[in-house]
Scaffold this motif. Structure first.
Motif, mmCIF file in Angstrom:
data_model
loop_
_atom_site.group_PDB
_atom_site.id
_atom_site.type_symbol
_atom_site.label_atom_id
_atom_site.label_comp_id
_atom_site.label_asym_id
_atom_site.label_seq_id
_atom_site.Cartn_x
_atom_site.Cartn_y
_atom_site.Cartn_z
ATOM 1 N N GLU A 75 38.078 49.505 35.205
ATOM 2 C CA GLU A 75 38.643 48.647 34.158
ATOM 3 C C GLU A 75 40.082 48.252 34.503
ATOM 4 O O GLU A 75 40.462 47.083 34.384
ATOM 5 C CB GLU A 75 38.609 49.386 32.821
ATOM 6 N N LEU A 76 40.883 49.208 34.951
ATOM 7 C CA LEU A 76 42.263 48.919 35.336
ATOM 8 C C LEU A 76 42.305 47.959 36.515
ATOM 9 O O LEU A 76 43.081 46.998 36.530
ATOM 10 C CB LEU A 76 42.995 50.218 35.685
ATOM 11 N N TYR A 77 41.459 48.185 37.503
ATOM 12 C CA TYR A 77 41.413 47.311 38.675
ATOM 13 C C TYR A 77 41.051 45.883 38.261
ATOM 14 O O TYR A 77 41.676 44.921 38.715
ATOM 15 C CB TYR A 77 40.406 47.856 39.688
ATOM 16 N N GLU A 78 40.067 45.736 37.386
ATOM 17 C CA GLU A 78 39.657 44.401 36.926
ATOM 18 C C GLU A 78 40.790 43.698 36.191
ATOM 19 O O GLU A 78 41.005 42.496 36.353
ATOM 20 C CB GLU A 78 38.413 44.506 36.039
ATOM 21 N N ARG A 79 41.545 44.446 35.395
ATOM 22 C CA ARG A 79 42.688 43.839 34.697
ATOM 23 C C ARG A 79 43.769 43.416 35.676
ATOM 24 O O ARG A 79 44.395 42.371 35.500
ATOM 25 C CB ARG A 79 43.263 44.814 33.661
ATOM 26 N N LEU A 80 43.999 44.215 36.718
ATOM 27 C CA LEU A 80 44.990 43.847 37.733
ATOM 28 C C LEU A 80 44.563 42.594 38.492
ATOM 29 O O LEU A 80 45.380 41.710 38.763
ATOM 30 C CB LEU A 80 45.208 45.003 38.712
ATOM 31 N N VAL A 81 43.287 42.506 38.848
ATOM 32 C CA VAL A 81 42.776 41.328 39.549
ATOM 33 C C VAL A 81 42.923 40.099 38.666
ATOM 34 O O VAL A 81 43.365 39.038 39.128
ATOM 35 C CB VAL A 81 41.301 41.539 39.986
ATOM 36 N N LEU A 82 42.576 40.210 37.393
ATOM 37 C CA LEU A 82 42.711 39.091 36.461
ATOM 38 C C LEU A 82 44.169 38.649 36.348
ATOM 39 O O LEU A 82 44.465 37.448 36.373
ATOM 40 C CB LEU A 82 42.169 39.477 35.082
ATOM 41 N N ALA A 83 45.078 39.601 36.270
ATOM 42 C CA ALA A 83 46.507 39.270 36.174
ATOM 43 C C ALA A 83 46.963 38.538 37.425
ATOM 44 O O ALA A 83 47.739 37.569 37.342
ATOM 45 C CB ALA A 83 47.330 40.530 35.949
ATOM 46 N N GLU A 84 46.496 38.965 38.594
ATOM 47 C CA GLU A 84 46.860 38.295 39.845
ATOM 48 C C GLU A 84 46.298 36.879 39.884
ATOM 49 O O GLU A 84 46.970 35.948 40.326
ATOM 50 C CB GLU A 84 46.373 39.100 41.055
ATOM 51 N N LYS A 85 45.058 36.693 39.419
ATOM 52 C CA LYS A 85 44.460 35.352 39.385
ATOM 53 C C LYS A 85 45.277 34.432 38.487
ATOM 54 O O LYS A 85 45.526 33.281 38.834
ATOM 55 C CB LYS A 85 43.013 35.427 38.882
ATOM 56 N N GLU A 86 45.680 34.948 37.327
ATOM 57 C CA GLU A 86 46.476 34.147 36.397
ATOM 58 C C GLU A 86 47.817 33.776 37.025
ATOM 59 O O GLU A 86 48.306 32.659 36.852
ATOM 60 C CB GLU A 86 46.672 34.895 35.084
ATOM 61 N N LYS A 87 48.403 34.701 37.755
ATOM 62 C CA LYS A 87 49.684 34.437 38.417
ATOM 63 C C LYS A 87 49.514 33.337 39.459
ATOM 64 O O LYS A 87 50.333 32.424 39.560
ATOM 65 C CB LYS A 87 50.211 35.720 39.065
ATOM 66 N N VAL A 88 48.443 33.405 40.259
ATOM 67 C CA VAL A 88 48.183 32.398 41.282
ATOM 68 C C VAL A 88 47.972 31.028 40.634
ATOM 69 O O VAL A 88 48.517 30.015 41.091
ATOM 70 C CB VAL A 88 46.970 32.800 42.157
#
Length: 133
Positions: free
Chosen positions: A110-123
């Motif tokens: 769950e934490l990893y998925e949230r980090l990936v989502l945050a990175e996608k939003e940043k990109v």
């Protein structure tokens, strides 16, 4: 001199509690809005006025009474209670069998998925900024 030879040396008790809290003099000074030299003076003082003691206690996350009553012997006795218990009995300090109410691996995913989502939003945000220029 240690707290064993001067049981009421408030400054040494403050110093020891600060060390046990893994706090440097600079951090305590900042919490009190003062400087490291002032903390050094306090810790070398045998007595401290009650108002200042309350401020220091609050910054350390303890009560003024905890500072006044602090002793190395009491700390040793407290921690020895954990070592003197029979770990195989249900009375042992750490022997209680607690079960997690969640799967720790699920939390990591769950934490990893949230980090990936945050990175996608940043990109996406950065790409949008580049297109505007």
């Amino acid at each position: 001199m240690s707290t064993a030879t001067k049981p009421n040396h408030i400054g040494r008790k403050i110093s020891r509690i600060r060390e046990l809290r893994d706090m440097k003099q600079e951090a305590l000074a900042q919490a009190l809005g003062t400087n490291q030299q002032t903390i050094s003076i306090i810790e070398n003082s045998e007595t401290i006025d009650e108002e200042k003691l309350i401020e220091v206690a609050k910054a350390l996350g303890v009560t003024a009474e905890a500072i006044k009553n602090f002793s190395e012997e009491n700390m040793t006795n407290y921690f020895n209670t954990f070592n003197d218990t029979d770990f195989s009995s249900s009375q042992g300090a750490f022997s209680q069998n607690h079960q997690c109410s969640f799967n720790p691996l699920d939390k990591v995913v769950e934490l990893y998925e949230r980090l990936v989502l945050a990175e996608k939003e940043k990109v996406e945000y950065l790409e949008k900024l580049l297109k505007e220029k």
